[in-house]
Write a protein that holds these residues in place. Structure first.
Motif, PDB file in Angstrom:
ATOM      1  N   ARG A   8       0.957  -1.146   0.011  1.00 30.08           N
ATOM      2  CA  ARG A   8       0.031  -0.044  -0.104  1.00 30.08           C
ATOM      3  C   ARG A   8       0.740   1.309  -0.049  1.00 30.08           C
ATOM      4  O   ARG A   8       0.504   2.095  -0.692  1.00 30.08           O
ATOM      5  CB  ARG A   8      -1.039   0.067   1.317  1.00 30.08           C
ATOM      6  N   SER A   9       1.720   1.320   0.872  1.00 34.01           N
ATOM      7  CA  SER A   9       2.792   2.408   0.926  1.00 34.01           C
ATOM      8  C   SER A   9       3.431   2.627  -0.446  1.00 34.01           C
ATOM      9  O   SER A   9       3.492   3.898  -0.844  1.00 34.01           O
ATOM     10  CB  SER A   9       3.631   2.316   1.983  1.00 34.01           C
ATOM     11  N   ASN A  10       3.953   1.428  -1.010  1.00 34.38           N
ATOM     12  CA  ASN A  10       4.785   1.612  -2.134  1.00 34.38           C
ATOM     13  C   ASN A  10       3.722   2.174  -3.469  1.00 34.38           C
ATOM     14  O   ASN A  10       4.085   2.976  -4.313  1.00 34.38           O
ATOM     15  CB  ASN A  10       5.221   0.513  -2.741  1.00 34.38           C
ATOM     16  N   ILE A  11       2.444   1.806  -3.435  1.00 34.87           N
ATOM     17  CA  ILE A  11       1.379   2.283  -4.493  1.00 34.87           C
ATOM     18  C   ILE A  11       1.428   3.682  -4.285  1.00 34.87           C
ATOM     19  O   ILE A  11       1.312   4.573  -5.041  1.00 34.87           O
ATOM     20  CB  ILE A  11       0.262   1.587  -4.141  1.00 34.87           C
ATOM     21  N   LEU A  12       1.174   4.096  -3.080  1.00 38.36           N
ATOM     22  CA  LEU A  12       1.088   5.615  -2.767  1.00 38.36           C
ATOM     23  C   LEU A  12       2.244   6.628  -3.059  1.00 38.36           C
ATOM     24  O   LEU A  12       2.184   7.515  -3.542  1.00 38.36           O
ATOM     25  CB  LEU A  12       0.626   5.953  -1.345  1.00 38.36           C
ATOM     26  N   LYS A  13       3.460   5.965  -2.777  1.00 37.52           N
ATOM     27  CA  LYS A  13       4.947   6.753  -3.010  1.00 37.52           C
ATOM     28  C   LYS A  13       4.614   6.577  -4.664  1.00 37.52           C
ATOM     29  O   LYS A  13       5.102   7.989  -5.096  1.00 37.52           O
ATOM     30  CB  LYS A  13       6.078   5.926  -2.380  1.00 37.52           C
ATOM     31  N   SER A  14       4.657   5.561  -5.239  1.00 37.15           N
ATOM     32  CA  SER A  14       4.503   5.891  -6.854  1.00 37.15           C
ATOM     33  C   SER A  14       3.559   6.650  -7.454  1.00 37.15           C
ATOM     34  O   SER A  14       3.704   7.479  -8.319  1.00 37.15           O
ATOM     35  CB  SER A  14       4.568   4.475  -7.321  1.00 37.15           C
ATOM     36  N   ALA A  15       2.468   6.684  -6.812  1.00 32.31           N
ATOM     37  CA  ALA A  15       1.130   7.518  -7.183  1.00 32.31           C
ATOM     38  C   ALA A  15       1.594   9.087  -6.923  1.00 32.31           C
ATOM     39  O   ALA A  15       1.484  10.118  -7.688  1.00 32.31           O
ATOM     40  CB  ALA A  15      -0.198   7.158  -6.714  1.00 32.31           C
ATOM     41  N   LEU A  16       2.290   9.271  -5.620  1.00 35.50           N
ATOM     42  CA  LEU A  16       2.722  10.670  -5.476  1.00 35.50           C
ATOM     43  C   LEU A  16       3.751  11.169  -6.414  1.00 35.50           C
ATOM     44  O   LEU A  16       3.571  12.177  -6.990  1.00 35.50           O
ATOM     45  CB  LEU A  16       3.281  10.736  -4.108  1.00 35.50           C
ATOM     46  N   ILE A  29      -3.883   4.332 -13.567  1.00 35.81           N
ATOM     47  CA  ILE A  29      -3.753   3.038 -12.550  1.00 35.81           C
ATOM     48  C   ILE A  29      -2.614   2.218 -13.053  1.00 35.81           C
ATOM     49  O   ILE A  29      -1.703   1.774 -12.488  1.00 35.81           O
ATOM     50  CB  ILE A  29      -5.116   2.490 -11.959  1.00 35.81           C
ATOM     51  N   ASP A  30      -2.797   2.091 -14.340  1.00 35.83           N
ATOM     52  CA  ASP A  30      -1.708   1.163 -15.138  1.00 35.83           C
ATOM     53  C   ASP A  30      -0.329   1.768 -14.886  1.00 35.83           C
ATOM     54  O   ASP A  30       0.641   0.904 -14.585  1.00 35.83           O
ATOM     55  CB  ASP A  30      -1.934   0.981 -16.530  1.00 35.83           C
ATOM     56  N   GLU A  31      -0.179   3.156 -14.967  1.00 33.10           N
ATOM     57  CA  GLU A  31       1.192   3.533 -14.754  1.00 33.10           C
ATOM     58  C   GLU A  31       1.528   3.653 -13.512  1.00 33.10           C
ATOM     59  O   GLU A  31       2.803   3.082 -12.959  1.00 33.10           O
ATOM     60  CB  GLU A  31       1.148   5.057 -15.160  1.00 33.10           C
ATOM     61  N   ILE A  32       0.677   3.350 -12.346  1.00 32.54           N
ATOM     62  CA  ILE A  32       1.144   3.321 -10.969  1.00 32.54           C
ATOM     63  C   ILE A  32       1.718   1.829 -10.845  1.00 32.54           C
ATOM     64  O   ILE A  32       2.663   1.508 -10.226  1.00 32.54           O
ATOM     65  CB  ILE A  32      -0.078   3.772 -10.046  1.00 32.54           C
ATOM     66  N   LEU A  33       0.858   0.750 -11.323  1.00 32.07           N
ATOM     67  CA  LEU A  33       1.057  -0.508 -11.326  1.00 32.07           C
ATOM     68  C   LEU A  33       2.439  -0.742 -11.962  1.00 32.07           C
ATOM     69  O   LEU A  33       3.121  -1.515 -11.449  1.00 32.07           O
ATOM     70  CB  LEU A  33      -0.166  -1.335 -11.861  1.00 32.07           C
ATOM     71  N   GLU A  34       2.659  -0.203 -13.106  1.00 30.14           N
ATOM     72  CA  GLU A  34       4.008  -0.413 -13.864  1.00 30.14           C
ATOM     73  C   GLU A  34       5.169  -0.029 -12.778  1.00 30.14           C
ATOM     74  O   GLU A  34       6.117  -0.871 -12.851  1.00 30.14           O
ATOM     75  CB  GLU A  34       4.007   0.339 -15.177  1.00 30.14           C
ATOM     76  N   LYS A  35       5.016   0.987 -12.294  1.00 27.58           N
ATOM     77  CA  LYS A  35       6.076   1.638 -11.473  1.00 27.58           C
ATOM     78  C   LYS A  35       6.171   0.852 -10.109  1.00 27.58           C
ATOM     79  O   LYS A  35       7.492   0.705  -9.834  1.00 27.58           O
ATOM     80  CB  LYS A  35       5.984   3.252 -11.249  1.00 27.58           C
ATOM     81  N   THR A  36       5.257   0.318  -9.559  1.00 21.92           N
ATOM     82  CA  THR A  36       5.159  -0.381  -8.478  1.00 21.92           C
ATOM     83  C   THR A  36       5.516  -1.878  -8.576  1.00 21.92           C
ATOM     84  O   THR A  36       5.876  -2.508  -7.682  1.00 21.92           O
ATOM     85  CB  THR A  36       3.899  -0.197  -7.559  1.00 21.92           C
ATOM     86  N   GLN A  37       5.172  -2.661  -9.571  1.00 28.41           N
ATOM     87  CA  GLN A  37       5.237  -3.749 -10.066  1.00 28.41           C
ATOM     88  C   GLN A  37       4.505  -4.773  -9.013  1.00 28.41           C
ATOM     89  O   GLN A  37       4.687  -5.556  -8.565  1.00 28.41           O
ATOM     90  CB  GLN A  37       6.974  -4.491  -9.988  1.00 28.41           C
ATOM     91  N   VAL A  38       3.202  -4.168  -8.928  1.00 28.85           N
ATOM     92  CA  VAL A  38       2.052  -4.879  -8.386  1.00 28.85           C
ATOM     93  C   VAL A  38       1.026  -5.201  -9.214  1.00 28.85           C
ATOM     94  O   VAL A  38       0.979  -4.462 -10.410  1.00 28.85           O
ATOM     95  CB  VAL A  38       1.633  -4.302  -7.054  1.00 28.85           C
ATOM     96  N   THR A  39       0.287  -6.066  -9.003  1.00 27.21           N
ATOM     97  CA  THR A  39      -0.928  -6.638  -9.716  1.00 27.21           C
ATOM     98  C   THR A  39      -2.062  -5.520  -9.613  1.00 27.21           C
ATOM     99  O   THR A  39      -2.033  -4.854  -8.569  1.00 27.21           O
ATOM    100  CB  THR A  39      -1.356  -7.923  -9.485  1.00 27.21           C
TER     101      THR A  39
END
Length: 195
Positions: A8-16, A29-39
């Motif tokens: 969760r923290s990594n998703i928010l950091k990448s989104a920020l 959302i896809d860009e955030i997922l690509e940056k965080t490497q989560v599904t």
């Protein structure tokens, strides 16, 4: 932190990072997922939708990024004027995440999303009220210590200082970092004029 909390923290950091560079609406959302490497499943486990993630971005990631910076500057010493100047100087010139070209992530979200979403507007207002309260508390402390007259309205001064910060961050986007130095000279004059 648990694995889920780290995700969760990594998703928010990448989104920020992404929304700071390109704006909230332009960030998918896809860009955030690509940056965080989560599904996508992991994203939707933590957030029902992009708006919920955006609200968490404000209440968690932005507050964790900026509020401690403000509080640390304000607690440096007992001199109100030095503390206020140091807070502004630190936010503009020393913050490791923010830069002149992109302004301030909170200010950007206020401009982009506050007119469009009550949920964003309320989350941003709550965040700004925390900033205002930290500055207001410093003003009240200085009044109690005899550094500032008691007839000054702490809330109005705090709002004025926040307004100055938001303005200089916006102007810095086009005038560059050197504009911050010009502003800081004038800010020091303003702070020193308070008695």
């Amino acid at each position: 932190m648990t694995r889920a909390e780290i995700t969760r923290s990594n998703i928010l950091k990448s989104a920020l990072i992404l929304t700071y560079r390109q704006g909230y609406q332009a960030t998918s959302i896809d860009e955030i997922l690509e940056k965080t490497q989560v599904t996508k499943g992991a994203f939707y486990y933590h957030f029902r939708n992009k708006e919920e993630m955006g609200i968490a971005l404000i209440s968690e990631a932005l507050n964790n990024e900026i509020l401690p910076f403000i509080e640390k500057s304000l607690s440096k010493g007992m001199d109100f004027k030095k503390n206020m100047y140091q807070m502004m100087h630190s936010l503009l010139l020393e913050h490791p995440f923010m830069n002149a070209a992109n302004g301030c992530p909170t200010v950007n979200l206020i401009q982009e999303m506050a007119p469009l979403s009550d949920a964003f507007r309320n989350a941003l207002l709550k965040s700004l009220n925390k900033w205002r309260k930290a500055i207001e508390d410093e003003i009240i402390r200085s009044q109690t210590a005899g550094q500032l007259r008691l007839d000054h309205d702490a809330k109005k001064i705090a709002i004025h200082i926040l307004t100055q910060y938001h303005g200089v961050r916006n102007m810095g986007k086009i005038l560059g970092k050197k504009y911050y130095y010009t502003f800081l000279k004038e800010f020091k004059i303003y702070i020193n004029s308070l008695d």
